[in-house]
Design a protein around this motif. Structure first.
Motif, PDB file in Angstrom:
ATOM      1  N   ARG A  92      -3.620 -11.228  -8.054  1.00 48.19           N
ATOM      2  CA  ARG A  92      -2.861 -10.080  -7.550  1.00 48.19           C
ATOM      3  C   ARG A  92      -1.363 -10.378  -7.569  1.00 48.19           C
ATOM      4  NH1 ARG A  92      -2.618  -8.620  -1.724  1.00 48.19           N
ATOM      5  NH2 ARG A  92      -3.882 -10.474  -1.397  1.00 48.19           N
ATOM      6  N   VAL A 148       2.169  -9.259 -10.732  1.00 47.42           N
ATOM      7  CA  VAL A 148       3.560  -8.838 -10.517  1.00 47.42           C
ATOM      8  C   VAL A 148       4.447  -9.451 -11.597  1.00 47.42           C
ATOM      9  CG1 VAL A 148       5.511  -9.087  -8.941  1.00 47.42           C
ATOM     10  CG2 VAL A 148       3.255  -8.552  -8.045  1.00 47.42           C
ATOM     11  N   GLU A 190      15.272 -11.083   0.667  1.00 47.16           N
ATOM     12  CA  GLU A 190      15.006 -10.085   1.711  1.00 47.16           C
ATOM     13  C   GLU A 190      13.989  -9.048   1.241  1.00 47.16           C
ATOM     14  OE1 GLU A 190      18.025 -10.766   0.543  1.00 47.16           O
ATOM     15  OE2 GLU A 190      18.405  -9.112  -0.835  1.00 47.16           O
ATOM     16  N   GLN A 191      13.633  -9.104  -0.053  1.00 52.85           N
ATOM     17  CA  GLN A 191      12.644  -8.166  -0.569  1.00 52.85           C
ATOM     18  C   GLN A 191      11.258  -8.793  -0.491  1.00 52.85           C
ATOM     19  OE1 GLN A 191      14.717  -5.417  -0.534  1.00 52.85           O
ATOM     20  NE2 GLN A 191      13.530  -4.728  -2.272  1.00 52.85           N
ATOM     21  N   ILE A 192      10.331  -8.089   0.158  1.00 47.12           N
ATOM     22  CA  ILE A 192       8.973  -8.595   0.324  1.00 47.12           C
ATOM     23  C   ILE A 192       8.123  -8.056  -0.812  1.00 47.12           C
ATOM     24  CG2 ILE A 192       6.961  -8.592   1.849  1.00 47.12           C
ATOM     25  CD1 ILE A 192       8.914  -8.155   4.170  1.00 47.12           C
ATOM     26  N   LEU A 193       7.445  -8.950  -1.514  1.00 48.12           N
ATOM     27  CA  LEU A 193       6.583  -8.537  -2.622  1.00 48.12           C
ATOM     28  C   LEU A 193       5.142  -8.321  -2.151  1.00 48.12           C
ATOM     29  CD1 LEU A 193       7.867 -10.915  -5.443  1.00 48.12           C
ATOM     30  CD2 LEU A 193       8.524  -8.559  -4.971  1.00 48.12           C
ATOM     31  N   LEU A 194       4.655  -9.236  -1.326  1.00 54.98           N
ATOM     32  CA  LEU A 194       3.293  -9.097  -0.812  1.00 54.98           C
ATOM     33  C   LEU A 194       3.289  -9.502   0.653  1.00 54.98           C
ATOM     34  CD1 LEU A 194       1.026 -10.640  -3.608  1.00 54.98           C
ATOM     35  CD2 LEU A 194       1.074  -8.284  -2.878  1.00 54.98           C
ATOM     36  N   LEU A 195       2.452  -8.831   1.426  1.00 58.29           N
ATOM     37  CA  LEU A 195       2.316  -9.170   2.834  1.00 58.29           C
ATOM     38  C   LEU A 195       0.837  -9.091   3.191  1.00 58.29           C
ATOM     39  CD1 LEU A 195       3.445  -9.757   5.643  1.00 58.29           C
ATOM     40  CD2 LEU A 195       3.758  -7.306   5.970  1.00 58.29           C
ATOM     41  N   ASP A 196       0.280 -10.225   3.569  1.00 62.47           N
ATOM     42  CA  ASP A 196      -1.129 -10.267   3.969  1.00 62.47           C
ATOM     43  C   ASP A 196      -1.222 -10.988   5.299  1.00 62.47           C
ATOM     44  OD1 ASP A 196      -2.494 -10.973   0.648  1.00 62.47           O
ATOM     45  OD2 ASP A 196      -1.866  -9.120   1.613  1.00 62.47           O
ATOM     46  N   ALA A 232       9.767 -12.656   8.398  1.00 68.56           N
ATOM     47  CA  ALA A 232      10.614 -12.319   7.247  1.00 68.56           C
ATOM     48  C   ALA A 232      11.810 -13.269   7.166  1.00 68.56           C
ATOM     49  CB  ALA A 232      11.087 -10.868   7.341  1.00 68.56           C
ATOM     50  N   LEU A 288       0.113  -0.371   0.744  1.00 66.31           N
ATOM     51  CA  LEU A 288      -0.397  -1.389   1.653  1.00 66.31           C
ATOM     52  C   LEU A 288      -1.176  -0.712   2.763  1.00 66.31           C
ATOM     53  CD1 LEU A 288       2.168  -2.962   4.118  1.00 66.31           C
ATOM     54  CD2 LEU A 288       2.620  -0.830   2.961  1.00 66.31           C
ATOM     55  N   TYR A 331      -2.755  -5.611   4.323  1.00 66.60           N
ATOM     56  CA  TYR A 331      -3.136  -6.045   2.968  1.00 66.60           C
ATOM     57  C   TYR A 331      -2.364  -5.196   1.984  1.00 66.60           C
ATOM     58  CZ  TYR A 331      -6.147  -6.907  -1.105  1.00 66.60           C
ATOM     59  OH  TYR A 331      -6.616  -7.255  -2.350  1.00 66.60           O
ATOM     60  N   SER A 332      -1.664  -5.852   1.066  1.00 68.01           N
ATOM     61  CA  SER A 332      -0.897  -5.108   0.072  1.00 68.01           C
ATOM     62  C   SER A 332      -1.576  -5.264  -1.280  1.00 68.01           C
ATOM     63  CB  SER A 332       0.541  -5.616   0.004  1.00 68.01           C
ATOM     64  OG  SER A 332       0.569  -7.019  -0.036  1.00 68.01           O
ATOM     65  N   SER A 333      -1.778  -4.142  -1.953  1.00 70.14           N
ATOM     66  CA  SER A 333      -2.569  -4.178  -3.177  1.00 70.14           C
ATOM     67  C   SER A 333      -1.730  -4.533  -4.399  1.00 70.14           C
ATOM     68  CB  SER A 333      -3.217  -2.805  -3.415  1.00 70.14           C
ATOM     69  OG  SER A 333      -2.205  -1.824  -3.526  1.00 70.14           O
ATOM     70  N   ASN A 334      -0.440  -4.346  -4.316  1.00 68.31           N
ATOM     71  CA  ASN A 334       0.401  -4.520  -5.495  1.00 68.31           C
ATOM     72  C   ASN A 334       1.787  -4.956  -5.032  1.00 68.31           C
ATOM     73  OD1 ASN A 334       1.185  -4.519  -8.144  1.00 68.31           O
ATOM     74  ND2 ASN A 334       0.197  -2.570  -8.580  1.00 68.31           N
ATOM     75  N   SER A 335       2.677  -5.087  -5.970  1.00 70.12           N
ATOM     76  CA  SER A 335       4.017  -5.545  -5.638  1.00 70.12           C
ATOM     77  C   SER A 335       4.756  -4.483  -4.824  1.00 70.12           C
ATOM     78  CB  SER A 335       4.787  -5.831  -6.929  1.00 70.12           C
ATOM     79  OG  SER A 335       6.152  -6.031  -6.645  1.00 70.12           O
ATOM     80  N   LEU A 336       5.141  -4.826  -3.596  1.00 65.61           N
ATOM     81  CA  LEU A 336       5.813  -3.862  -2.730  1.00 65.61           C
ATOM     82  C   LEU A 336       7.302  -3.770  -3.071  1.00 65.61           C
ATOM     83  CD1 LEU A 336       4.252  -4.967   0.684  1.00 65.61           C
ATOM     84  CD2 LEU A 336       3.541  -3.049  -0.738  1.00 65.61           C
ATOM     85  N   ASN A 337       7.934  -4.912  -3.132  1.00 60.19           N
ATOM     86  CA  ASN A 337       9.377  -5.001  -3.384  1.00 60.19           C
ATOM     87  C   ASN A 337      10.145  -4.130  -2.386  1.00 60.19           C
ATOM     88  OD1 ASN A 337      11.543  -6.093  -4.650  1.00 60.19           O
ATOM     89  ND2 ASN A 337      11.354  -4.915  -6.534  1.00 60.19           N
ATOM     90  N   GLN A 338       9.866  -4.342  -1.121  1.00 57.23           N
ATOM     91  CA  GLN A 338      10.500  -3.564  -0.067  1.00 57.23           C
ATOM     92  C   GLN A 338      11.037  -4.505   1.003  1.00 57.23           C
ATOM     93  OE1 GLN A 338      10.802  -0.267  -0.117  1.00 57.23           O
ATOM     94  NE2 GLN A 338       9.436   0.196  -1.837  1.00 57.23           N
ATOM     95  N   SER A 339      11.923  -3.969   1.838  1.00 55.17           N
ATOM     96  CA  SER A 339      12.456  -4.788   2.921  1.00 55.17           C
ATOM     97  C   SER A 339      11.500  -4.733   4.118  1.00 55.17           C
ATOM     98  CB  SER A 339      13.831  -4.259   3.338  1.00 55.17           C
ATOM     99  OG  SER A 339      13.690  -2.938   3.848  1.00 55.17           O
ATOM    100  N   VAL A 340      11.724  -5.613   5.069  1.00 57.58           N
ATOM    101  CA  VAL A 340      10.841  -5.650   6.239  1.00 57.58           C
ATOM    102  C   VAL A 340      11.012  -4.384   7.074  1.00 57.58           C
ATOM    103  CG1 VAL A 340      12.478  -6.916   7.708  1.00 57.58           C
ATOM    104  CG2 VAL A 340      10.041  -7.129   8.116  1.00 57.58           C
ATOM    105  N   ILE A 376       8.601  -1.782   5.869  1.00 55.57           N
ATOM    106  CA  ILE A 376       7.218  -2.068   6.270  1.00 55.57           C
ATOM    107  C   ILE A 376       7.022  -1.737   7.747  1.00 55.57           C
ATOM    108  CG2 ILE A 376       5.540  -3.921   6.534  1.00 55.57           C
ATOM    109  CD1 ILE A 376       6.721  -5.128   3.983  1.00 55.57           C
TER     110      ILE A 376
END
Lengths: 312, 223
Positions: A98, A102, A267-273, A296, B160, B176-185, B188
């Protein structure tokens, strides 16, 4: 551990193990490789070591909306050197797949000068006919905790070490035999034979036949464990964070959070689990808003450190 | 201005929900959860003694989630952990609780629907739970946060799923995020606030579903 703020291996709660990344360890047998170790200087026997190797395969390209001519792909296979019940291999493989998808989507290269305004994926060889597939094989050599982070780092380092054939040389596909031909330097690639499909391009002036890919997104992980104790009356003091958990610590955590950030823009989050653990602690320990903001910040600092190690 | 979604919903609107409890007579608990065109069925078997002695825990129940149609074992592990933390497993020691989830129709937000179906089936089986986890899928488009995306929307952008405890934005149980978010906290965290508002509707819907089931059973018994 919580009262003294130090762990069984002597580390502080916010202290990582020493991270070493060696690229090109299997240069004779693989297109790219890397060995990642999380090592404790005091007890070097308890270290997490992961080896990743990248090999190339040629096959049918995957056509997507972003790349209608097709693009290459990255496939991950994970195995362990010895049987370990604490690692769920299939879950780890899914997580790596997964995350590396990316990289496959966002990989860039200078577009081929075909005279047309097309942007080709760097792994694409012949539009809609052939593309390179990167097979990443991950071997868990030793497990002392935090295997997910080490495995992802090994994959990223191996991909950064990987060289793919330079497309500035002419590439042609013989449809009768299914073979891909790379023209040597000096050939004028503007020729089409019967039964062949040729891509028009100029030869490299540098004389290189292989080059590395560029990844605009650099996924760098950090795993943090949250332990909720019932002893303290204050809500904040009941929650204890520790980074880079070892095997023994992973069993007692309430929640494990894995955050993958972009190394070029931390500062950019790609995945969060994150999800509750199967710890001995039976309390539900949910994350609050400020907990996520804290993780973060930890991820940003760790990504900067890992990027320095990778680039060095 | 938010663009109109293909099915005409606004950004914060869920698809129509439907929950049928006790649809499988052979299972100890079952539920058919529908969210728009996404249909998921869950069946609970247990608590029963495990076939293999090494699978049992001396002081608590072991929960096992199986999704036969899914190629990702991450989803099974994700749901297992959430349900294990939410159920009162210490009430059923040395037992195993098996939850099988079948995706009958796939139209986006599958993981959230699977979670809700599993929780509904556990309620139907009478398993005691500490809290009800509510999952909301958030799609992070360029302009806005879209809730409960369809498959077409999920193919175009990253999503997500945020699982909340007690519909509280400040109590995030899992993510759970399924793909690339590319976002700030901050984005979220904004998702969790938006999800909290909507999750109250799902909790209320569960109450209605259970009440209608109990009412129907009472009418059947006392008719």
């Amino acid at each position: 551990m919580l009262q003294s703020h130090s762990r069984a291996d002597g580390r502080l709660l916010a202290q990582y193990r020493k991270t070493t990344i060696q690229q090109g360890v299997l240069s004779k047998h693989a297109s790219g490789s890397a060995l990642v170790s999380f090592r404790n200087d005091e007890n070097q026997d308890e270290s997490t070591s992961i080896l990743a190797a990248v090999t190339l395969q040629v096959g049918q390209p995957m056509c997507t909306a972003a790349f209608p001519a097709g693009r290459g792909d990255i496939d991950v296979t994970v195995s362990s050197f010895k049987e370990d019940d604490s690692i769920n291999i299939s879950v780890l493989q899914s997580y790596l797949q997964r995350t590396l998808d990316v990289c496959a989507q966002e990989a860039l290269e200078d577009s081929i000068s075909t005279g047309e305004d097309n942007h080709y994926h760097p792994l694409l060889l012949v539009p809609a006919k052939a593309a390179i597939g990167l097979v990443v094989t991950v071997k868990i050599l030793q497990n002392a905790g935090n295997v997910g982070d080490a495995a992802l780092l090994a994959c990223i380092a191996a991909l950064m070490d990987t060289k793919i054939p330079c497309r500035e040389h002419g590439i042609s596909l013989d449809e009768k035999t299914g073979r891909i031909w790379w023209q040597p330097k000096g050939y004028d690639a503007e020729r089409t034979k019967e039964g062949n499909i040729a891509t028009g391009c100029r030869c490299s002036e540098r004389g290189e036949t292989q080059h590395k890919m560029r990844f605009p997104l650099l996924p760098l992980p950090v795993t943090v464990g949250l332990y909720c104790s019932e002893t303290s009356e204050l809500e904040d003091k009941r929650r204890n964070w520790l980074v880079d958990p070892s095997s023994a610590e992973e069993c007692s955590m309430s929640t494990m959070i894995t955050m993958v950030v972009d190394g070029h823009a931390p500062e950019q989050i790609l995945l969060l689990d994150f999800c509750p653990s199967f710890g001995e602690n039976n309390r539900i320990c949910s994350l609050r808003t400020k907990d996520l903001a804290l993780v973060a910040q930890i991820a940003k600092a760790r990504a900067e450190e890992l990027k320095r190690i990778l680039v060095a | 201005m938010t663009e109109a979604r293909p099915d005409g919903r606004s950004a914060n609107t869920l698809r129509p929900l439907s929950c049928e409890l006790g649809c499988l007579h052979a299972a100890d608990g079952s539920a058919l959860w529908k969210a728009g065109n996404t249909h998921v069925m869950a069946a609970v078997h247990g608590p029963i003694a495990p076939r293999i002695a090494t699978e049992e825990h001396a002081d608590k129940c072991r929960i096992q989630v199986v999704i036969p149609t899914s190629s990702s074992s991450e989803w099974e592990a994700f749901l297992t952990r959430i349900l294990t933390s939410c159920c009162c497993t210490q009430l059923y020691p040395r037992c195993i609780l098996s939850i099988t989830i079948h995706v009958l129709s796939h139209d986006g937000s599958i993981l959230a629907a699977a979670l809700h179906a599993a929780v509904s089936a556990l309620m139907d089986a009478g398993i005691e739970m500490k809290t009800l986890p509510v999952g909301v899928t958030c799609l992070l488009s360029n302009t806005d946060i879209l809730l409960d995306p369809t498959q077409v929307e999920e193919d175009e952008s990253a999503s997500l799923i945020i699982v909340l405890e007690n519909s509280d934005a400040d109590q995030m149980l899992a993510c759970y995020s399924s793909n690339s978010l590319n976002q700030s906290v901050q984005t979220i965290l904004k998702c969790s606030v938006v999800a909290a508002r909507v999750s109250q509707a799902i909790s209320a819907f569960w109450r209605i579903a259970i009440e209608s089931k109990v009412k129907q059973q009472c009418e059947t018994i006392f008719s």
